[in-house]
Design a protein around this motif. Structure first.
Motif, PDB file in Angstrom:
ATOM      1  N   GLU A 199     -40.353  57.438 -59.703  1.00  0.00           N
ATOM      2  CA  GLU A 199     -40.634  58.811 -59.300  1.00  0.00           C
ATOM      3  C   GLU A 199     -41.571  58.812 -58.089  1.00  0.00           C
ATOM      4  N   GLU A 200     -41.634  59.944 -57.421  1.00  0.00           N
ATOM      5  CA  GLU A 200     -42.352  59.980 -56.147  1.00  0.00           C
ATOM      6  C   GLU A 200     -43.857  59.793 -56.305  1.00  0.00           C
ATOM      7  N   ASP A 201     -44.418  60.044 -57.489  1.00  0.00           N
ATOM      8  CA  ASP A 201     -45.856  59.890 -57.656  1.00  0.00           C
ATOM      9  C   ASP A 201     -46.232  58.509 -58.202  1.00  0.00           C
ATOM     10  N   THR A 202     -45.266  57.574 -58.205  1.00  0.00           N
ATOM     11  CA  THR A 202     -45.532  56.224 -58.707  1.00  0.00           C
ATOM     12  C   THR A 202     -46.195  55.383 -57.631  1.00  0.00           C
ATOM     13  N   ASP A 203     -47.110  54.499 -58.045  1.00  0.00           N
ATOM     14  CA  ASP A 203     -47.748  53.565 -57.118  1.00  0.00           C
ATOM     15  C   ASP A 203     -46.714  52.521 -56.704  1.00  0.00           C
ATOM     16  N   ALA A 204     -46.097  52.726 -55.567  1.00  0.00           N
ATOM     17  CA  ALA A 204     -44.994  51.876 -55.134  1.00  0.00           C
ATOM     18  C   ALA A 204     -45.451  50.442 -54.885  1.00  0.00           C
ATOM     19  N   GLU A 205     -46.594  50.276 -54.214  1.00  0.00           N
ATOM     20  CA  GLU A 205     -47.050  48.924 -53.902  1.00  0.00           C
ATOM     21  C   GLU A 205     -47.430  48.164 -55.165  1.00  0.00           C
ATOM     22  N   GLY A 206     -48.099  48.843 -56.092  1.00  0.00           N
ATOM     23  CA  GLY A 206     -48.465  48.173 -57.337  1.00  0.00           C
ATOM     24  C   GLY A 206     -47.236  47.774 -58.131  1.00  0.00           C
ATOM     25  N   LEU A 207     -46.240  48.679 -58.192  1.00  0.00           N
ATOM     26  CA  LEU A 207     -45.005  48.363 -58.897  1.00  0.00           C
ATOM     27  C   LEU A 207     -44.284  47.193 -58.245  1.00  0.00           C
ATOM     28  N   LYS A 208     -44.263  47.161 -56.919  1.00  0.00           N
ATOM     29  CA  LYS A 208     -43.602  46.079 -56.198  1.00  0.00           C
ATOM     30  C   LYS A 208     -44.274  44.745 -56.481  1.00  0.00           C
ATOM     31  N   ALA A 209     -45.611  44.740 -56.490  1.00  0.00           N
ATOM     32  CA  ALA A 209     -46.339  43.493 -56.781  1.00  0.00           C
ATOM     33  C   ALA A 209     -46.079  43.022 -58.202  1.00  0.00           C
ATOM     34  N   ASP A 210     -46.040  43.969 -59.156  1.00  0.00           N
ATOM     35  CA  ASP A 210     -45.769  43.580 -60.536  1.00  0.00           C
ATOM     36  C   ASP A 210     -44.375  42.979 -60.684  1.00  0.00           C
ATOM     37  N   VAL A 211     -43.404  43.553 -60.027  1.00  0.00           N
ATOM     38  CA  VAL A 211     -42.031  43.047 -60.120  1.00  0.00           C
ATOM     39  C   VAL A 211     -41.929  41.668 -59.477  1.00  0.00           C
TER      40      VAL A 211
END
Length: 967
Positions: free
Chosen positions: A822-834
């Motif tokens: 969703e648009e309010d998700t921390d994109a960079e944090g999610l990318k690092a976790d993945v």
């Protein structure tokens, strides 16, 4: 029971059962009667034909001649025999079906043991006139004794005692006798485990170790018999030339005995052996061509000269005196016994005469190779298995009796020969048996010639039949030239055997031929022992030999002893023999036709599979040991041609789900209908599907299930398919792209029902869209493998993408992972976790995070392409029409809102939201992955209490314009 093979009955005896199946009476000449009574437990082909041909019905009665009675009073169902027949539900008793009429007071028909696949009939009284049956153990004892007591005993035995001494000779006879005795025990056990057909040891080994091993050892045994024929021919010729030296065309002399000069000793020329040997072989071949039946009838008569000549030898030994009847003969002397106890190995020339400059060096190992052919006749009786009336009684008693008799005779002869002459006499007089025989040497000469010619005839008669038996099994197409019809003579095989025999005769040296014969026979004996060892160790339910005096340790010892003797004789000959057998085995496995004979290896695989299955347990498999076991749903939507069992690309996709092709796939198809009516259709469909799997080189099995409908059939399959932890864990099926085009309104409910059943059964689901475009192993793909990670799926899609890279078709591609957020998700944090997650999984992939701006129902102006807007509008209209229809139906019937026979709850705003979400996902995939080699999408399950039609609309909107998609 195979309904397709049911034969129509005649008259009023035939009746019709349920489903239109026609049952006919089982007559006395029906194949099932014989095959049930003489079924070979080790032959799967027998059991299959028995099931195929066993007609249910009333068994016809036999008249006094064993023929089926045509008179209704005698053969009818209500005839006079009805009073002593046991019937149950209209079927005759086991007494009548098995043909055991003697139990009810009638004459029992004679049973035979036909070859697999032959059409046979039961007749009472005598066997066929063309078949000569031997009913006692003498049918085995006589040929075994005749083959064992042959040329080696007459010509070489006294020489062996002189070269090796009494001590080594006793050890030699004991070693070889133990080997053949253990082999005889193994042979007895296998021969008494069911009916033994023609082919002798080849039949036993092939049915125990499989067609590949059977053919390889059988061909080597054939070569051994063919070469043994040359051995016997050379022995007869050598004896003849010894008795009549003037008949020799060429003459050779030697004057050296242990390096000293003595009286000239005449030896036979090799050229004489070659010329006379070829002539004798040709004459024997003419006899074989014209009088094989006569040879079988007079074969026991060849034993009479042998026994009489041995009797004369023993009389002569006891009557011999010092230098009487020839110089070097001492009579039975303790001094000679002591002098000859130890060994005296030395060099000899090619004729066996001691010569210090000779090129042949002798030791114990060489003596084993020279003597062992003297004990190789134990298979002579089993080679006649097709002519024996009771193989299970004749072979054990006859073979072991001949083995023990000859071994005892050899041991006594060692002691007597060692005490009757000096060592020089033993070494230089190759026909010492004739020299000391009473009353004159001519008796021994005649006995040797008759016995060796008889043994040669047996070899030239048995070897072609062995080759013909191998050819008739239709394993090797190259042997089709040697096939013969039942009752015909194997002329081509006889010619081939004769050429081999004459080639060995040209060698003209017994001492060079005997090691070759020894290797082939030892290879056969080791095969018999290994067969018994395997069957005894596995102890399958069908292993019930009547011969109880056996144990797997005896068989293992016998096989080990055979191998040890082979290396003792000559490691080079052993390597050549094993290499030849290995080459034949490899050739048969590559070029041979597949055959299932119920061999021991299949039983070993079965027991190994059972133990492995038990060791896996029933608990959940650890992720490190997880293997994909796909359940391939072949025809879920039923729109393939009837002769196409599965989509041609499904097997290619199944192979892509397994690393390096390892793993098992289960191809399943469901037939609608009643099981009793469609059982035969299911068998035919299963065979067709199995052929498709083999054609596609896919490791998998075919299963066909008959059920009232597709949904119930799949629900039963998903619950019961597999054993323990070897149950399928992934269900693979095509996406039903045809449902709207073909107006198949039942597909949405079936599709959603299958997915829900898999969720309840805790199985993953992989849906393939664009299967027609899926590449095969030769179509290399370039670009990317794009994975859209929407919901948590346990890493299945990640694993599938990684498995695709191991295939040649996709090895040039790279993996891209798209995380939908969703648009309010921390994109960079999610990318690092993945990325961290992928690193821990040792997977290389490029990660992207895509945020969908709004979940509102109304799309922003200009944010979607025109074609997407049209698809969205059309889907909205179809869903609205469908909802209006089911609401109208529920209102008319006064029932709750129903869809697919189940109550549903419809939230129209939620339906609109789902449609818009799938539209956004489709637009995102088209924007980033239009050129991808394959797209993988992880999706949530269908909403609970939601109409299946609406879910199919969501899926159609998601996969629109995507050529190749995995969900």
């Amino acid at each position: 029971m195979d309904n397709g093979d049911l034969e129509g009955g005649g008259g009023d005896l035939a009746f019709h059962g349920k489903g239109g199946r026609k049952y006919s009476p089982v007559g006395a000449h029906d194949r099932a009667v014989l095959e049930m009574s003489s079924m070979d437990p080790g032959s799967s082909s027998d059991s299959k034909s028995c099931v195929r041909k066993n007609n249910a019905g009333t068994v016809g009665n036999l008249d006094s001649d064993g023929r089926e009675g045509s008179n209704p009073e005698n053969g009818g169902a209500n005839g006079p025999y009805q009073e002593h027949k046991l019937e149950l539900f209209g079927f005759d008793s086991l007494v009548s079906i098995l043909g055991l009429k003697s139990m009810t007071g009638e004459q029992a028909p004679a049973l035979s043991s036909p070859r697999d696949g032959e059409d046979v009939s039961i007749t009472s009284g005598q066997p066929k006139p063309s078949t000569v049956k031997m009913g006692t153990m003498m049918g085995v004892f006589v040929p075994c004794l005749q083959s064992i007591l042959g040329i080696i005993y007459y010509i070489r035995f006294s020489w062996i005692v002189g070269m090796g001494g009494i001590g080594d000779a006793l050890l030699l006879v004991s070693l070889c006798g133990l080997c053949t005795f253990l082999t005889g025990i193994s042979l007895s056990a296998i021969a008494t485990n069911g009916a033994m057909k023609g082919g002798g040891p080849y039949y036993l080994i092939g049915r125990a170790l499989g067609p590949e091993v059977g053919v390889s050892i059988g061909l080597c045994f054939f070569l051994g018999n063919a070469v043994a024929g040359a051995l016997y021919v050379l022995g007869a010729v050598e004896t003849f030339l010894k008795a009549l030296p003037s008949a020799g065309i060429f003459t050779e002399t030697t004057t050296k005995v242990n390096g000293t000069v003595s009286e000239p000793i005449q030896s036979i020329s090799t050229h004489d052996l070659q010329i006379y040997g070829i002539v004798v072989t040709i004459i024997l071949c003419f006899i074989v061509f014209g009088g094989v039946k006569m040879i079988n009838r007079v074969a026991p008569a060849f034993l009479i000269p042998v026994l009489f000549s041995i009797f004369c030898i023993f009389i002569g030994i006891f009557l011999a005196k010092k230098d009487d009847p020839a110089p070097g003969v001492t009579g039975l002397s303790l001094e000679s016994f002591k002098d000859n106890w130890s060994s005296d190995y030395k060099n000899t020339n090619s004729a066996g005469i001691p010569d210090a400059e000779g090129n042949v060096h002798w030791n114990f190992h060489a003596l084993v190779g020279l003597f062992f052919p003297a004990v190789t006749g134990i298979m002579a009786g089993s080679n006649r298995s097709a002519s024996l009336e009771d193989t299970q009684r004749s072979i054990p008693i006859g073979t072991l009796a001949a083995t023990l008799t000859t071994t005892g005779l050899y041991l006594v002869s060692v002691l007597l020969f060692g005490a009757v002459a000096t060592r020089d006499k033993l070494l230089t007089d190759r026909l010492l048996t004739a020299t000391i025989a009473w009353p004159f040497p001519a008796i021994i000469h005649i006995g040797i010639i008759l016995s060796t010619l008889g043994a040669a005839l047996q070899s030239l008669t048995g070897a072609p039949r062995l080759l013909a038996a191998i050819s008739n099994d239709d394993i090797l197409p190259v042997l089709n030239y040697f096939k013969v019809a039942e009752g015909s003579e194997p002329y081509m095989a006889t010619l081939f055997t004769a050429f081999i025999c004459m080639g060995c005769v040209i060698i003209g040296n017994l001492d060079l031929i005997t090691p070759t014969v020894t290797m082939f026979f030892l290879l056969c004996y080791s095969g018999v022992n290994l067969s018994c060892f395997l069957l005894d160790l596995l102890d399958a339910p069908s292993w019930r030999p009547r011969w109880k005096f056996h144990h797997w340790s005896f068989s293992l010892l016998g096989a080990s002893l055979c191998i040890v003797i082979m290396f003792l004789i000559s490691w080079s000959f052993t390597v050549v023999a094993l290499a030849l057998a290995s080459l034949i085995y490899y050739y048969v496995s590559i070029k041979g036709k597949a055959g299932d004979w119920g061999d021991g290896f299949k039983s070993a695989y079965f027991q190994l599979a059972l133990r492995s299955l038990r060791s896996l347990g029933a608990n959940q498999v650890h992720p490190k040991n997880w293997y994909p076991i796909p359940l391939i749903f072949c025809r879920p939507w039923g729109k393939l041609p009837e002769n196409v069992p599965c989509h041609p690309k499904l097997a290619d996709f199944a192979n892509c789900m397994k690393k390096k092709g390892r793993g098992m796939s289960i191809f399943i198809n469901i037939l609608d209908g009643d099981y009793h009516e469609r059982a035969e259709d299911a068998k035919a469909a299963c065979k067709q599907l199995d052929t498709y799997i083999n054609y596609k080189n896919c490791e998998g099995v075919a299963e066909i299930v008959v059920a009232p409908n597709m949904s119930e059939g799949f629900r039963g399959v998903v619950q019961t398919m597999g054993l323990g932890n070897l149950k399928p864990n992934i269900v693979v099926m095509r996406y039903p792209e045809i449902w709207r085009r073909e107006n198949l309104k039942e597909i949405p409910g079936r599709f959603v029902g299958i997915i829900n059943d898999c969720i309840v059964a805790n199985k993953a689901v992989v849906i393939v869209k664009g299967l027609d475009e899926w590449p095969n192993e030769y179509q290399r793909q370039y670009g990317t493998i794009d994975l859209y990670w929407i919901v948590r799926d346990g890493g299945l899609m990640l694993l599938l993408s990684q498995l695709l890279l191991t295939k040649e078709s996709f090895e040039s591609c790279k993996i891209q992972v798209f995380c939908i957020a969703e648009e309010d998700t921390d994109a960079e944090g999610l990318k690092a976790d993945v990325k961290k997650f992928l690193y821990d999984l040792r997977m290389q992939a490029e990660v992207f995070v895509i945020a969908i701006k709004s979940w509102d129902v109304q799309p922003e102006n200009g944010s979607q392409p025109d074609e997407s807007k049209e698809a969205f509008t059309a889907a909205q209209q179809r869903v609205a029409d469908y909802l209006a229809e089911i609401k109208e139906t529920a209102k008319k019937e006064g029932t709750p809102l129903m869809a697919d026979g189940k109550p549903v709850i419809v939230n129209e705003q939620l339906v609109e939201k789902f449609l818009y979400t799938t539209l956004k996902l489709n637009s995102t995939i088209l924007r980033y992955s239009r050129m991808a080699a394959v797209v993988l999408v992880s999706l949530p399950p269908p909403p609970v209490s939601h109409p299946a039609y609406c879910y199919m609309e969501y899926m159609d909107l998601l996969v629109d314009n995507l050529p190749r998609l995995l969900m």
